[in-house]
Design a protein around this motif. Structure first.
Motif, PDB file in Angstrom:
ATOM      1  N   PRO A  65      35.433  41.685  46.373  1.00  0.00           N
ATOM      2  CA  PRO A  65      36.943  41.152  46.658  1.00  0.00           C
ATOM      3  C   PRO A  65      36.857  40.110  47.608  1.00  0.00           C
ATOM      4  O   PRO A  65      36.002  39.806  48.422  1.00  0.00           O
ATOM      5  N   ARG A  66      37.576  38.932  47.025  1.00  0.00           N
ATOM      6  CA  ARG A  66      37.648  37.472  47.825  1.00  0.00           C
ATOM      7  C   ARG A  66      38.905  37.259  48.027  1.00  0.00           C
ATOM      8  O   ARG A  66      40.157  37.513  47.465  1.00  0.00           O
ATOM      9  N   ALA A  67      39.188  36.574  49.239  1.00  0.00           N
ATOM     10  CA  ALA A  67      40.738  35.766  49.584  1.00  0.00           C
ATOM     11  C   ALA A  67      41.229  35.158  48.581  1.00  0.00           C
ATOM     12  O   ALA A  67      42.344  35.016  48.273  1.00  0.00           O
ATOM     13  N   ASP A  68      40.463  34.378  47.643  1.00  0.00           N
ATOM     14  CA  ASP A  68      40.680  33.129  46.974  1.00  0.00           C
ATOM     15  C   ASP A  68      40.951  33.840  45.386  1.00  0.00           C
ATOM     16  O   ASP A  68      40.584  33.138  44.414  1.00  0.00           O
ATOM     17  N   ARG A  69      40.665  35.154  45.173  1.00  0.00           N
ATOM     18  CA  ARG A  69      40.577  35.548  43.885  1.00  0.00           C
ATOM     19  C   ARG A  69      41.509  36.921  43.843  1.00  0.00           C
ATOM     20  O   ARG A  69      41.762  37.544  44.589  1.00  0.00           O
TER      21      ARG A  69
END
Length: 401
Positions: A219-223
């Protein structure tokens, strides 16, 4: 909070209130345009219960029930000052029934794992965040549109939520333990991938020890992760209650190895770096503890299996508050624990683990500073200031329990 520069950390309470207000205002401006932006459009509304989400989109959302409601009666916690309000608030709680939310064409937003339906509903019950009073304050609304979408074919299982990317405690109780809910609700179900943090060594070790198969999606903040089918287990630890179901699953799934010869008296150090929730009087206390047979330990220098084994063998543990005490999960009934806090930040999450195990002799000791009843903590990384004599007196009380 851990990502804030040190110079800004004293302003955390004010910044948090500003963050919530900006989320509300931005959401009012951006939500009406969600339909126009397709899969990157913000949720247009939200529900506060997953059962309502399933009712509002019956063609796309299904709820698979698992275990029942857990009623928790705990304590009272013993410590100084007696009957601290944080622990008193945690004595009685009800954890909602467990389930898995099944979303066709579901979206999982950011590293906080917000669950969004194809109809644009934010399922707030599985998308909780720190310190919010309403779904309108959720940080998913801070942007005019969702982060870039990464499409996945097949079925993805989400184990991510707030805090799981960077914190050992949240990774264990808010990510890994939810795999047990998935197994309980959907036995034998196979998935094509698991959305779970796995960037650090301890995360990969825990996933392997727990037998959670990949492939893993970070999980990523920009995804925004979009899947043909998204499975989201319920999040029963949103209020740091360490439900017995979660604690028992972790104890069974990640057992001790049977190693012997581990130290029985532990002092967990957080070092002496300023602004890291250090215990200020540690240099004075440590020689006295060493005379009593204690071993100083930084659990972060051990493998996960070694941490499990050390805590399983421990008889007495003293520590300033920190995620290392999450390893109490593997301690035996009868262990004695003394947890130290700054007066501006008292946290019940490790005491609730002790209570879930049962038979743990736990005491807390709160230092200088004040946390007004019912208020958000102001000193999440404040150093702990407690006279050595007070610690030794509390230790004597602990050993006499």
């Amino acid at each position: 909070m851990s990502r804030l520069p040190a110079r800004l950390q004293p302003a955390w309470p004010l910044l948090k209130r500003l963050h919530r207000l900006l989320s509300v205002l931005a959401g009012m401006a951006y939500r009406p345009f969600g339909r126009l932006l397709g899969v990157r459009g913000l949720p247009r509304t939200a529900t506060t219960a997953s059962v309502t989400t399933a009712e509002r989109e019956p063609g796309a959302v299904t709820l698979h029930p698992a275990g029942p409601v857990e009623v928790l009666e705990r304590g009272p916690a013993q410590g100084t000052p007696p009957a601290h309000w944080v622990f008193e608030q945690g004595r009685h709680a009800e954890v909602p029934a467990r389930y898995v939310l099944d979303i066709r064409d579901g979206r999982l937003v950011g590293d906080f794992g917000a669950s969004v339906t194809p109809g644009g509903i934010l399922d707030y019950q599985t998308s909780g965040y720190f310190g919010l009073q309403s779904w309108r304050e959720h940080p998913v609304f801070l942007r005019p549109r969702l982060p870039e979408v990464e499409q996945h074919e097949g079925t993805l299982l989400s184990l991510t939520t707030r805090g799981t990317v960077v914190n050992y405690y949240h990774f264990l109780y808010d990510a890994v333990a939810r795999y047990g809910i998935f197994e309980e609700a959907m036995p034998g179900e196979r998935v094509d991938g698991v959305v779970v943090p796995h960037g650090s060594g301890y995360q990969r070790q825990i996933l392997e020890l727990a037998g959670i198969p990949g492939p893993y999606v970070q999980p990523r903040a920009d995804r925004t992760v979009r899947a043909d089918r998204l499975l989201v287990p319920s999040t029963p630890n949103q209020d740091l209650l360490a439900p017995r179901s979660a604690t028992e699953w972790l104890r069974k799934r990640l057992p001790p190895s049977g190693a012997t010869g581990t130290p029985t008296h532990l002092y967990l150090s957080r070092g002496q770096q300023p602004g890291g929730r250090r215990y200020l009087q540690e240099p004075e206390l440590w020689p006295l503890l060493e005379q009593r047979g204690f071993v100083m330990l930084d659990p972060g220098t051990l493998s996960v299996q070694e941490q499990i084994d050390v805590f399983h063998g421990a008889e007495v543990i003293i520590a300033p508050h920190g995620a290392a005490l999450t390893n109490l999960t593997w301690s035996r009934p009868g262990v004695r624990v003394l947890e130290m806090f700054a007066g501006t930040y008292v946290h019940l999450g490790l005491w609730t683990i002790a209570e879930a195990i049962g038979g743990v002799h736990y005491r807390y000791l709160v230092g200088t500073g004040v946390l007004p009843e019912g208020k958000e903590p102001t000193g999440i990384v404040d150093d702990i200031d407690i006279p050595v004599a007070a610690v030794l007196a509390e230790l004597d009380l602990l050993l006499g329990m």
